[in-house]
Design an enzyme around this catalytic site. Structure first.
Site: not given
Ligand code: THU
Length: 134
Positions: A48, A59, A57, A91
């Protein structure tokens, strides 16, 4: 066809790597493990940012790590969250670049496989490299 052993390895890898997730704003930690056709596994976590929208994200981190090492063919990806969340739209789109046959394993932090679904089913009518043929 993915063996049960590989399924478990992918889920466990995603669980273990999730500890490195950097998610101080959402506190939603995500771990991913991407299996290449050659049998290698690339892991990824969400990272983040204080500017929120520049967050990436888990993925996509896994895909970008793999592609930056020369990989382009993938068999499966495991995604682990505390509540079995599904991969976001961005993603899904990035994964679609490399083939819709990809198997997606959605699991929770206890290792329970919540859903197993192909990318073709998760992203119907996908825009892919073929869509650019004119
Ligand atoms: N997030 C992921 O890492 N993968 C996803 O497919 C959905 C969301 C993360 C992004 C962010 O850091 C947190 O989850 C909340 O949205």
């Amino acid at each position: 066809m993915l063996t049960d052993e590989l399924r478990q390895t992918l889920i466990q890898t995603a669980i273990e790597t999730r500890r490195w997730a950097y998610a101080p704003y959402s506190n939603y930690l995500v771990g991913a493990a991407l299996l290449t056709s050659s049998g290698r596994i690339y892991d990824g976590i969400n990272v983040e940012s204080a500017a929120y929208s520049t967050t990436i994200c888990a993925e996509r981190v896994a895909v970008f790590k793999a592609v930056s090492e020369g990989e382009r063919e993938f068999q499966a990806i495991a995604v682990v969250t505390e509540n079995g969340g599904s991969p976001c739209g961005s993603c899904r789109q990035v994964l679609a670049e490399f083939g819709l046959d990809l198997l997606i394993l959605i699991a929770d932090i206890d290792g329970n496989l919540r859903e197993e679904i192909s990318l073709a089913d998760l992203l119907p009518n996908a825009f892919t490299p073929k869509s650019l043929d004119r």
